[in-house]
Structures are given as C-alpha cells and as structure tokens.
Design a protein around this motif. Structure first.
Motif, PDB file in Angstrom:
ATOM      1  N   ILE A  39      -0.308   5.842   0.544  1.00 18.70           N
ATOM      2  CA  ILE A  39      -0.239   5.854   2.001  1.00 18.70           C
ATOM      3  C   ILE A  39       0.938   4.992   2.440  1.00 18.70           C
ATOM      4  CG2 ILE A  39      -1.447   5.257   4.138  1.00 18.70           C
ATOM      5  CD1 ILE A  39      -4.071   5.521   2.540  1.00 18.70           C
ATOM      6  N   ALA A  40       1.724   5.480   3.373  1.00 22.21           N
ATOM      7  CA  ALA A  40       2.845   4.699   3.901  1.00 22.21           C
ATOM      8  C   ALA A  40       2.394   3.913   5.125  1.00 22.21           C
ATOM      9  CB  ALA A  40       4.006   5.621   4.282  1.00 22.21           C
ATOM     10  N   LEU A  41       2.544   2.595   5.072  1.00 25.04           N
ATOM     11  CA  LEU A  41       2.265   1.724   6.214  1.00 25.04           C
ATOM     12  C   LEU A  41       3.565   1.115   6.706  1.00 25.04           C
ATOM     13  CD1 LEU A  41      -0.918  -0.260   5.061  1.00 25.04           C
ATOM     14  CD2 LEU A  41      -0.797   1.916   6.284  1.00 25.04           C
ATOM     15  N   GLY A  42       3.631   0.863   8.004  1.00 24.99           N
ATOM     16  CA  GLY A  42       4.836   0.270   8.560  1.00 24.99           C
ATOM     17  C   GLY A  42       4.939  -1.221   8.342  1.00 24.99           C
ATOM     18  N   ALA A  43       3.799  -1.874   8.078  1.00 25.95           N
ATOM     19  CA  ALA A  43       3.797  -3.320   7.902  1.00 25.95           C
ATOM     20  C   ALA A  43       2.565  -3.723   7.118  1.00 25.95           C
ATOM     21  CB  ALA A  43       3.822  -4.040   9.245  1.00 25.95           C
ATOM     22  N   LEU A  69     -14.397   9.436  -4.136  1.00 32.62           N
ATOM     23  CA  LEU A  69     -13.869  10.497  -4.978  1.00 32.62           C
ATOM     24  C   LEU A  69     -12.536  10.103  -5.613  1.00 32.62           C
ATOM     25  CD1 LEU A  69     -14.716  13.518  -2.668  1.00 32.62           C
ATOM     26  CD2 LEU A  69     -15.953  12.775  -4.707  1.00 32.62           C
ATOM     27  N   LEU A  70     -11.733   9.332  -4.903  1.00 35.13           N
ATOM     28  CA  LEU A  70     -10.443   8.904  -5.428  1.00 35.13           C
ATOM     29  C   LEU A  70     -10.612   7.768  -6.435  1.00 35.13           C
ATOM     30  CD1 LEU A  70      -8.398   8.804  -2.099  1.00 35.13           C
ATOM     31  CD2 LEU A  70      -8.104  10.462  -3.961  1.00 35.13           C
ATOM     32  N   ALA A  71      -9.719   7.742  -7.424  1.00 36.30           N
ATOM     33  CA  ALA A  71      -9.725   6.641  -8.392  1.00 36.30           C
ATOM     34  C   ALA A  71      -9.001   5.421  -7.841  1.00 36.30           C
ATOM     35  CB  ALA A  71      -9.078   7.083  -9.698  1.00 36.30           C
ATOM     36  N   SER A  72      -7.953   5.642  -7.060  1.00 38.91           N
ATOM     37  CA  SER A  72      -7.204   4.519  -6.506  1.00 38.91           C
ATOM     38  C   SER A  72      -6.417   4.955  -5.282  1.00 38.91           C
ATOM     39  CB  SER A  72      -6.249   3.926  -7.550  1.00 38.91           C
ATOM     40  OG  SER A  72      -5.205   4.828  -7.850  1.00 38.91           O
ATOM     41  N   VAL A  73      -6.057   3.963  -4.473  1.00 38.60           N
ATOM     42  CA  VAL A  73      -5.248   4.167  -3.281  1.00 38.60           C
ATOM     43  C   VAL A  73      -4.178   3.088  -3.250  1.00 38.60           C
ATOM     44  CG1 VAL A  73      -5.190   4.197  -0.761  1.00 38.60           C
ATOM     45  CG2 VAL A  73      -7.174   5.149  -1.978  1.00 38.60           C
ATOM     46  N   THR A  74      -2.942   3.476  -3.068  1.00 40.07           N
ATOM     47  CA  THR A  74      -1.849   2.519  -2.898  1.00 40.07           C
ATOM     48  C   THR A  74      -1.317   2.633  -1.483  1.00 40.07           C
ATOM     49  OG1 THR A  74      -1.205   2.638  -5.230  1.00 40.07           O
ATOM     50  CG2 THR A  74       0.441   1.802  -3.676  1.00 40.07           C
ATOM     51  N   ALA A  75      -1.222   1.495  -0.813  1.00 40.29           N
ATOM     52  CA  ALA A  75      -0.617   1.445   0.517  1.00 40.29           C
ATOM     53  C   ALA A  75       0.785   0.871   0.370  1.00 40.29           C
ATOM     54  CB  ALA A  75      -1.457   0.588   1.456  1.00 40.29           C
ATOM     55  N   ASP A 125       7.259  13.760  -1.715  1.00 41.43           N
ATOM     56  CA  ASP A 125       5.976  13.612  -2.418  1.00 41.43           C
ATOM     57  C   ASP A 125       5.761  12.215  -3.007  1.00 41.43           C
ATOM     58  OD1 ASP A 125       5.329  16.297  -1.887  1.00 41.43           O
ATOM     59  OD2 ASP A 125       6.419  16.957  -3.679  1.00 41.43           O
ATOM     60  N   GLU A 126       6.508  11.220  -2.508  1.00 40.14           N
ATOM     61  CA  GLU A 126       6.289   9.851  -2.965  1.00 40.14           C
ATOM     62  C   GLU A 126       5.097   9.219  -2.259  1.00 40.14           C
ATOM     63  OE1 GLU A 126       9.997   7.453  -3.316  1.00 40.14           O
ATOM     64  OE2 GLU A 126      10.943   9.306  -2.602  1.00 40.14           O
ATOM     65  N   VAL A 127       4.783   9.692  -1.066  1.00 39.25           N
ATOM     66  CA  VAL A 127       3.571   9.267  -0.370  1.00 39.25           C
ATOM     67  C   VAL A 127       2.836  10.514   0.092  1.00 39.25           C
ATOM     68  CG1 VAL A 127       4.666   7.123   0.413  1.00 39.25           C
ATOM     69  CG2 VAL A 127       4.558   9.091   1.950  1.00 39.25           C
ATOM     70  N   ASP A 128       1.536  10.341   0.333  1.00 40.08           N
ATOM     71  CA  ASP A 128       0.683  11.464   0.711  1.00 40.08           C
ATOM     72  C   ASP A 128       0.231  11.422   2.159  1.00 40.08           C
ATOM     73  OD1 ASP A 128       0.215  12.653  -2.089  1.00 40.08           O
ATOM     74  OD2 ASP A 128      -0.327  10.549  -2.369  1.00 40.08           O
ATOM     75  N   LEU A 129       0.430  10.278   2.827  1.00 38.64           N
ATOM     76  CA  LEU A 129      -0.092  10.143   4.187  1.00 38.64           C
ATOM     77  C   LEU A 129       0.733   9.141   4.975  1.00 38.64           C
ATOM     78  CD1 LEU A 129      -2.445  10.548   6.334  1.00 38.64           C
ATOM     79  CD2 LEU A 129      -3.515   8.556   5.253  1.00 38.64           C
ATOM     80  N   ILE A 130       1.034   9.495   6.233  1.00 40.23           N
ATOM     81  CA  ILE A 130       1.569   8.554   7.214  1.00 40.23           C
ATOM     82  C   ILE A 130       0.618   8.576   8.392  1.00 40.23           C
ATOM     83  CG2 ILE A 130       3.509   7.867   8.651  1.00 40.23           C
ATOM     84  CD1 ILE A 130       5.332   9.591   6.935  1.00 40.23           C
ATOM     85  N   LEU A 131       0.049   7.423   8.726  1.00 39.66           N
ATOM     86  CA  LEU A 131      -0.851   7.349   9.867  1.00 39.66           C
ATOM     87  C   LEU A 131      -0.098   7.615  11.162  1.00 39.66           C
ATOM     88  CD1 LEU A 131      -2.962   4.193   8.971  1.00 39.66           C
ATOM     89  CD2 LEU A 131      -3.570   6.591   8.629  1.00 39.66           C
ATOM     90  N   GLY A 132      -0.814   8.142  12.144  1.00 44.07           N
ATOM     91  CA  GLY A 132      -0.199   8.479  13.420  1.00 44.07           C
ATOM     92  C   GLY A 132       0.506   7.314  14.078  1.00 44.07           C
ATOM     93  N   GLY A 156       4.761  -7.249   1.629  1.00 45.89           N
ATOM     94  CA  GLY A 156       6.040  -6.625   1.934  1.00 45.89           C
ATOM     95  C   GLY A 156       6.365  -5.447   1.040  1.00 45.89           C
ATOM     96  N   SER A 157       5.489  -5.187   0.066  1.00 46.89           N
ATOM     97  CA  SER A 157       5.762  -4.101  -0.874  1.00 46.89           C
ATOM     98  C   SER A 157       4.600  -3.098  -0.943  1.00 46.89           C
ATOM     99  CB  SER A 157       6.055  -4.664  -2.266  1.00 46.89           C
ATOM    100  OG  SER A 157       6.398  -3.625  -3.156  1.00 46.89           O
ATOM    101  N   TYR A 158       3.412  -3.539  -1.381  1.00 46.76           N
ATOM    102  CA  TYR A 158       2.299  -2.599  -1.497  1.00 46.76           C
ATOM    103  C   TYR A 158       0.972  -3.334  -1.659  1.00 46.76           C
ATOM    104  CZ  TYR A 158       2.516  -3.648  -6.514  1.00 46.76           C
ATOM    105  OH  TYR A 158       2.530  -4.296  -7.719  1.00 46.76           O
TER     106      TYR A 158
END
Length: 514
Positions: A23-27, A208-214, A230-237, A190-192
């Motif tokens: 997941i991509a986070l802005g901060a 269901l997921l094994a892991s989540v990286t933000a 395809d480096e990230v799967d989700l960007i929050l609104g 600042g990284s993940y």
C-alpha cells in the motif's frame, strides 16, 4: 466496472488465501493507536492491529467484533456485552478489564470522536472476564457505532497502558500489542511498515493475506508510477490526486473503488483565538472571496460537490435544507471588501489589508492546489496569503495541541452520524483533541443542542436539534466548508475484499489474486 469506472460491489471472484500486498502512503502514521487520532493512515494500520467491540459496515450497519453479542435495556441506557475469547499479541488474555480501562482511561479522554459516548458513560461493570456491562447516563443513538475501532472505541491492553503516558507508551507507537488480525513486524520511518498475519488471531479463518507492506511515498507522482508498474497495489483516496483518476481508469490492470468511509468534507478552520479571525465579518469576507465552484473544477477536477451548510447533506435526517451557503455567502469580492472595510482593516499603500498564513498537510497535493488558488483569489480583497505545508505529525501538534496557526485546511469524515463526525469540529469540549475543534470556537447554545441531540434516540428528535445548531453555525462560521466528497481509492484489479467496512480499508478480509 460500473459507470464512471468505479468498481461494482459483488463482482469479486472467490477469495484466495495467502499472498501479500503493498500500500502506498503519503506519510508515516503519526501514531498506531487509533484511539488517539482519526487520521486515515493511522486507522488503516492501527485498526488492523487493534480492534473495537463492534465493527461498522460501509452501509453503516453495526456488527460484532470483540463483542460477539449484546443486549440493550428497553430504556436504551444499559448495554450487556458477551466478549470473545481472544489474546493480546503478547499472549495475555483479553478480558472485560481491558474494555473498562480502555473506554474510561483512553477512549473517553483522548479520542476526538469517542468523546460524546465517553461523557455519557455512567459506570462500567465487569462481572466476568468475558462479560462487560456499560451503563449510560442517557440514551445515545450511535453508541454501538462509537464502540468500533474506526469510531474511536479501539480496545487497548490494560496491563500495558495502565499507569503510563498513553501518548508516549511504545504500544501507541512502534510496539503495538493488539488483538487484531495483523502484527507490526517492522517500521522503518520514512520508508515502510510491514505487517504480518497474526497466527493466533481469534478468528482462525482470517486474515486472508500473509503480509501487508505500507510503503511511504510522499510524492503523488511516485505513488501513481508505483501503482502503474505493479510495485504497489493500493493508493488510498486521501493520497490520490483527483486529476490522476482518469489515468487509473484508462489502465486495464487498475481500478477505482469507492472507499468504505462515510462521506467526508474539506474545510478551512479559522483560529478564532487570534485577530482578525475572531471577527465574524472577516471570516464571512474570506468565505465570500472564495470561489468554491472553481476549486471543485480546477483543484479537485470535479471530484466532489460544493458544500451548502455546516452539516453534510449525506446525513439527510440531520441536514437543514433551509441553509444554503451559496445563497448566504455567494462568491462576491465586492461584498467581501465591504465587510473588511467595516471590520476596520484598510488597505496599505501596496493595497494589502493584512497578511495571513494557511497550513495544510504536505502529503495532500490537492490542498496545496486549493491553497494556491485561494492565494490568488484573496488578492482581490487585499489579503496576502502565505502557504505553509507541514508534515502531518508537525501539523497535528501545531494545530490541535499548540493552537499555533491562523488557518488550516483539513478534511474530516462524517462517520455516518453528527455526534461522531461533526460535533467534534464545533464542540467546546473537543478543543485540544487530535482532529477535534481546532478553531477554538465555543458557543454554549451550540454545545447544549449537541448534548441534547446525542441523548435522543430517534432521528426525528435528534435531527430537529441538529438543524437548530446548524442555523447558529451558519451565522458564526468558525470554519468554512469547501466541498463534500466520497473518497476514491486506486487499486490493482488483483486486490479484492478491502471495501466492506466503514473506514480506509478492511485488511482482515482483503485478498489478492495469485
């Protein structure tokens, strides 16, 4: 996909177990304790580690979570909960003592949206480890909703938080200990952040997921590029630039999904403790010098609609249809100039009446565009607007704790009920709380109406009181509403199950096609 490129509910294939998502986070989240904040990034991660007694669906229906069942007394003042057999992630048993401690010592004191519920709690009994009985002073319509994690009711381990500084406790930060479906395994600021499946979760079928990286990606262009490659799967609104939505729609490997959040609104809070913002004529003038229709078109690319009152019209039963900001405060620079003249703010030799500063989170590019547009608009009334983007953690301290600001652009969620998502903007008691009443506004009559409304059970009686409060707020304008909107997430078409609950994401039910 549905019309407009928003994915249709019910179109997901059968869930698959395993796999990981990014997941991509802005901060970075400011905290992982969801009882301390209503931030979206914080809720996404924090409510995957900590849980509430209840959970609320995207359709605003309340269901069980840490409480597997409950009964409510006929007078609406006593709630008797049967608790699940669960463990904290350090192996200690979850009990009714954790519930009592959390609700009284954390949620009631620190959560900006649990405040209303917390103030109505008369007493809490713990007759057994798996049973908790909550007695209210008065009935409270959205009480069950407020016991959800997203509603400010996240339950914390008493054995870790008792007799500590709640905000500084490591379990509020990089060492969370929850009952939830995921554990925090690593946080490189600042990284993940990396979350792994909690193998001891009380529901053995989940997550269901094994892991989540933000992944922390401050630049919007970097987030979009990472999604496209395809480096990230989700960007929050919250982290999406509205102008990027067509790019996502045009990519067959991507989709747009309506967030589970209730409708939100973007507004400017004036610090009414400071001059000249203590003068309602100044606040009205700045509102009338703001072309909100242009902001919707140029800064938000048509994403959302112009707000017409202090309450969201999405909550129909509480909305006052007699109030229309577009009629009360139309875009009219001549009228705005007259108000500033009346307020005793003449122009100097350079045509400037006063300098002003507006702060906003640096990870929200749309707000930067809004602030720049207002800077240009307000020149016509002699206001020299300075823009000050701040990292979210710094902004939260400056605005909500230190009150060291003039104006702040922020977005709040309605949480489906005024007592949870709107009262906090205006209530005197919400001052000093994260994402609470930043303006310092205090009106005894408004406080009284809010208190009465939250004690009523029927929406008819509650709505009448909220409509009265809206009339006062529309005159006082401690903040000005710019737009209302639903958050739209951008995601890989491989990602499913994330949008079932109210909030930024339902990681416990999320899964990815292999």
């Amino acid at each position: 996909m549905a019309a407009g490129g928003i994915a249709s509910a019910g179109s997901d294939p059968a869930p698959q177990r395993g796999g990981s998502i990014v997941i991509a986070l802005g901060a970075d989240p400011a905290s992982l304790n969801p009882a301390l904040t209503t931030g979206i990034n914080e809720a996404l991660i924090g409510c995957s580690i900590y849980e509430g007694l209840t959970q609320v669906s995207a359709a605003f229906k309340t269901g069980p979570l840490l409480a597997e069942s409950w009964t409510i007394s006929p007078d609406g003042r006593t709630y008797d909960f049967k608790l699940r057999s669960a463990k904290w992630q350090d192996g200690a048993a979850f009990t009714s003592n954790d519930v009592k401690f959390s609700l009284l010592e954390i949620n009631k004191k620190y959560s900006p949206i649990f405040r209303a519920s917390g103030n109505l709690i008369d007493s809490i009994e713990t007759p057994a480890p798996d049973r908790v009985v909550i007695h209210l002073k008065e009935p409270f319509g959205p009480f069950l909703m407020s016991l959800s994690c997203i509603g400010g009711g996240a339950i914390m381990p008493a054995h870790i938080f008792r007799d500590t500084d709640i905000r500084q406790n490591p379990a509020s930060g990089a060492q969370p200990v929850g009952t939830g479906p995921f554990r925090l395994m690593e946080w490189k600021r600042g990284s993940y952040l990396r979350l792994d499946r909690n193998a001891d979760y009380w529901d053995a079928t989940k997550p269901l997921l094994a892991s989540v990286t933000a992944q922390i990606l401050p630049q919007p262009s970097s987030r979009l590029q990472a999604l496209q490659t395809d480096e990230v799967d989700l960007i929050l609104g919250l982290s999406m630039v509205p102008s990027d939505n067509p790019i996502v729609q045009a990519n067959p490997r991507l989709k747009l999904e309506q967030s589970g959040y209730a409708p939100g609104y973007t507004f400017i809070a004036f610090n009414t403790r400071k001059k000249p913002y203590d003068d309602v004529r100044v606040r009205r003038a700045l509102f009338m010098a703001t072309d909100r229709a242009y902001l919707i078109k140029a800064a938000w690319f048509g994403d959302g609609k112009v707000s017409v009152g202090p309450f969201s019209d999405a909550i129909e039963w509480a909305f006052n249809s007699d109030i229309d900001y577009q009629k009360m405060y139309p875009f009219d620079t001549a009228a705005a100039n007259r108000l500033l003249d009346e307020a005793g703010l003449p122009r100097d030799a350079d045509g400037i009446r006063f300098k002003a500063t507006i702060v906003y989170p640096s990870d929200t590019p749309d707000r930067a565009q809004v602030a720049q547009a207002m800077k240009n608009m307000w020149r016509s009334i002699g206001v020299d607007l300075q823009l000050e983007p701040l990292e979210r953690a710094v902004l939260n301290t400056r605005v909500y704790q230190d009150c060291d600001f003039e104006m702040n652009i922020d977005s709040y969620n309605t949480f489906g009920d005024p007592a949870l998502g709107i009262t906090r903007i205006y209530s005197t008691e919400a001052q000093g709380r994260a994402y609470g009443n930043a303006s310092g506004y205090s009106n005894a009559k408004v406080d009284e109406l809010f208190d009465q409304a939250q004690r009523e059970v029927t929406t008819e009686k509650r709505g009448a009181l909220y409509r009265q409060a809206a009339e006062i707020l529309a005159q006082d304008l401690p903040s000005i509403s710019l737009r209302e909107k639903h958050y739209i997430d951008a995601a890989s078409i491989r990602l499913h199950g994330l949008w079932g609950l109210m909030g930024p994401g339902d990681l416990v039910d999320a899964w990815v096609e292999k």
